[in-house]
Design a protein around this motif. Structure first.
Motif, PDB file in Angstrom:
ATOM      1  N   ALA A  86     -59.565  15.466 106.814  1.00 30.28           N
ATOM      2  CA  ALA A  86     -59.337  14.707 108.052  1.00 30.28           C
ATOM      3  C   ALA A  86     -60.638  14.041 108.508  1.00 30.28           C
ATOM      4  O   ALA A  86     -60.669  12.835 108.803  1.00 30.28           O
ATOM      5  N   HIS A 116     -60.997  21.687 104.521  1.00 33.10           N
ATOM      6  CA  HIS A 116     -61.486  21.043 103.297  1.00 33.10           C
ATOM      7  C   HIS A 116     -62.145  19.690 103.559  1.00 33.10           C
ATOM      8  O   HIS A 116     -62.543  19.001 102.622  1.00 33.10           O
ATOM      9  N   GLY A 117     -62.180  19.298 104.814  1.00 34.03           N
ATOM     10  CA  GLY A 117     -62.908  18.076 105.172  1.00 34.03           C
ATOM     11  C   GLY A 117     -62.115  16.792 105.032  1.00 34.03           C
ATOM     12  O   GLY A 117     -62.653  15.704 105.231  1.00 34.03           O
ATOM     13  N   LYS A 123     -64.025  26.568 109.371  1.00 31.27           N
ATOM     14  CA  LYS A 123     -63.803  27.712 108.480  1.00 31.27           C
ATOM     15  C   LYS A 123     -64.815  27.554 107.341  1.00 31.27           C
ATOM     16  O   LYS A 123     -64.595  26.818 106.386  1.00 31.27           O
ATOM     17  N   LEU A 178     -55.940  30.274 110.743  1.00 30.96           N
ATOM     18  CA  LEU A 178     -56.109  30.856 112.074  1.00 30.96           C
ATOM     19  C   LEU A 178     -55.251  30.070 113.059  1.00 30.96           C
ATOM     20  O   LEU A 178     -55.285  28.838 113.081  1.00 30.96           O
TER      21      LEU A 178
HETATM   22  P1  5GP Z   1     -59.139  19.564 106.552  1.00 28.72           P
HETATM   23  O1  5GP Z   1     -58.729  18.136 106.663  1.00 28.72           O
HETATM   24  O2  5GP Z   1     -60.584  19.813 106.922  1.00 28.72           O
HETATM   25  O3  5GP Z   1     -58.746  20.184 105.247  1.00 28.72           O
HETATM   26  O4  5GP Z   1     -58.264  20.356 107.616  1.00 28.72           O
HETATM   27  C1  5GP Z   1     -58.429  20.075 108.967  1.00 28.72           C
HETATM   28  C2  5GP Z   1     -57.110  19.820 109.642  1.00 28.72           C
HETATM   29  O5  5GP Z   1     -56.114  20.750 109.223  1.00 28.72           O
HETATM   30  C3  5GP Z   1     -57.304  20.002 111.136  1.00 28.72           C
HETATM   31  O6  5GP Z   1     -57.149  18.754 111.755  1.00 28.72           O
HETATM   32  C4  5GP Z   1     -56.213  20.966 111.547  1.00 28.72           C
HETATM   33  O7  5GP Z   1     -55.189  20.250 112.171  1.00 28.72           O
HETATM   34  C5  5GP Z   1     -55.652  21.568 110.283  1.00 28.72           C
HETATM   35  N1  5GP Z   1     -56.115  22.948 109.992  1.00 28.72           N
HETATM   36  C6  5GP Z   1     -56.830  23.347 108.904  1.00 28.72           C
HETATM   37  N2  5GP Z   1     -57.008  24.680 108.898  1.00 28.72           N
HETATM   38  C7  5GP Z   1     -56.433  25.134 110.027  1.00 28.72           C
HETATM   39  C8  5GP Z   1     -56.282  26.460 110.594  1.00 28.72           C
HETATM   40  O8  5GP Z   1     -56.740  27.491 110.076  1.00 28.72           O
HETATM   41  N3  5GP Z   1     -55.609  26.534 111.775  1.00 28.72           N
HETATM   42  C9  5GP Z   1     -55.090  25.438 112.398  1.00 28.72           C
HETATM   43  N4  5GP Z   1     -54.465  25.635 113.560  1.00 28.72           N
HETATM   44  N5  5GP Z   1     -55.193  24.192 111.893  1.00 28.72           N
HETATM   45  C10 5GP Z   1     -55.856  24.033 110.718  1.00 28.72           C
END
Ligand code: 5GP
Length: 194
Positions: free
Chosen positions: A132, A129-130, A156, A20
């Motif tokens: 970060a 996916h958690g 998400k 998104l």
């Molecule tokens: P995770 O570490 O939870 O896999 O992903 C989180 C990080 O990825 C967030 O800090 C963000 O920057 C980026 N991110 C993940 N999915 C999206 C998305 O659908 N849209 C945007 N704009 N950033 C996302």
């Protein structure tokens, strides 16, 4: 959070079933009024957690975090993404894998800005996916501080992050929970209480 969900529906761009784009208010241009409401919402949800500091990740976590820090009257630290350094004696560092960019980043926080007495609220713009959020939680633990909770602007929920965070025993509060991005449409999980 209704205002956030309305703004996502009005301005969000569904790039695929997984991604998104919200660069008109969060990821590129920033809408300060909406960010302030987001800050207030985080403050309400983590009331009673005795938060002493907010930790986020540059750059898109900074705007909502600063507003939450303003409302909660606590300092905000942003972890820096950086190339691996050889000299990192005064830094807490962790590897964070990005599924969207398919790369691993080292993120770093100066040891000066996290103390064992801190109760840290971790805030990020998106939860997928958690990686970060959990990378930041590992940094808080390395510093001997406590994770007071994890606040997310847009979760998400069809990806695994929220589940992984809860399994590790952390409290996660997301202001908008996206059930699906299928067929170019944003659908929310309609259980938000605030
Ligand atoms: P995770 O570490 O939870 O896999 O992903 C989180 C990080 O990825 C967030 O800090 C963000 O920057 C980026 N991110 C993940 N999915 C999206 C998305 O659908 N849209 C945007 N704009 N950033 C996302």
């Amino acid at each position: 959070m209704q205002l956030l969900k309305d703004t996502i529906l009005k301005e969000g761009l569904v790039l695929s079933d997984q991604v998104l784009k919200v660069d008109s208010f969060l990821n590129h241009q920033i809408q300060p009024h909406l960010m302030l409401e987001i800050g207030k919402a985080f403050s309400r949800r983590f009331e009673g957690e005795a938060v002493t500091k907010i930790l986020t990740l540059e750059s898109s976590g900074i705007a909502p975090s600063v507003m939450a820090g303003l409302v909660m009257n606590v300092p905000v630290v942003f972890a820096r993404k950086q190339k691996s350094l050889t000299l990192k004696d005064d830094l807490w560092t962790e590897q964070v894998y990005s599924f969207t960019k398919q790369t691993s980043n080292e993120v770093a926080v100066s040891k000066r800005f996290l103390a064992p007495s801190d109760r840290v609220l971790i805030i990020d713009d998106f939860l997928a996916h958690g990686e970060a959020a959990l990378g930041m939680a590992r940094i808080v633990e390395l510093a001997g501080a406590a994770v007071a909770g994890i606040g997310i602007v847009i979760e998400k929920s069809f990806q695994q992050g929220a589940e992984k965070i809860k399994q590790q025993g952390y409290r996660v509060e997301s202001l908008a929970r996206v059930a699906s991005l299928e067929n170019g449409q944003v659908r929310f999980i309609e259980t938000e209480s605030q």
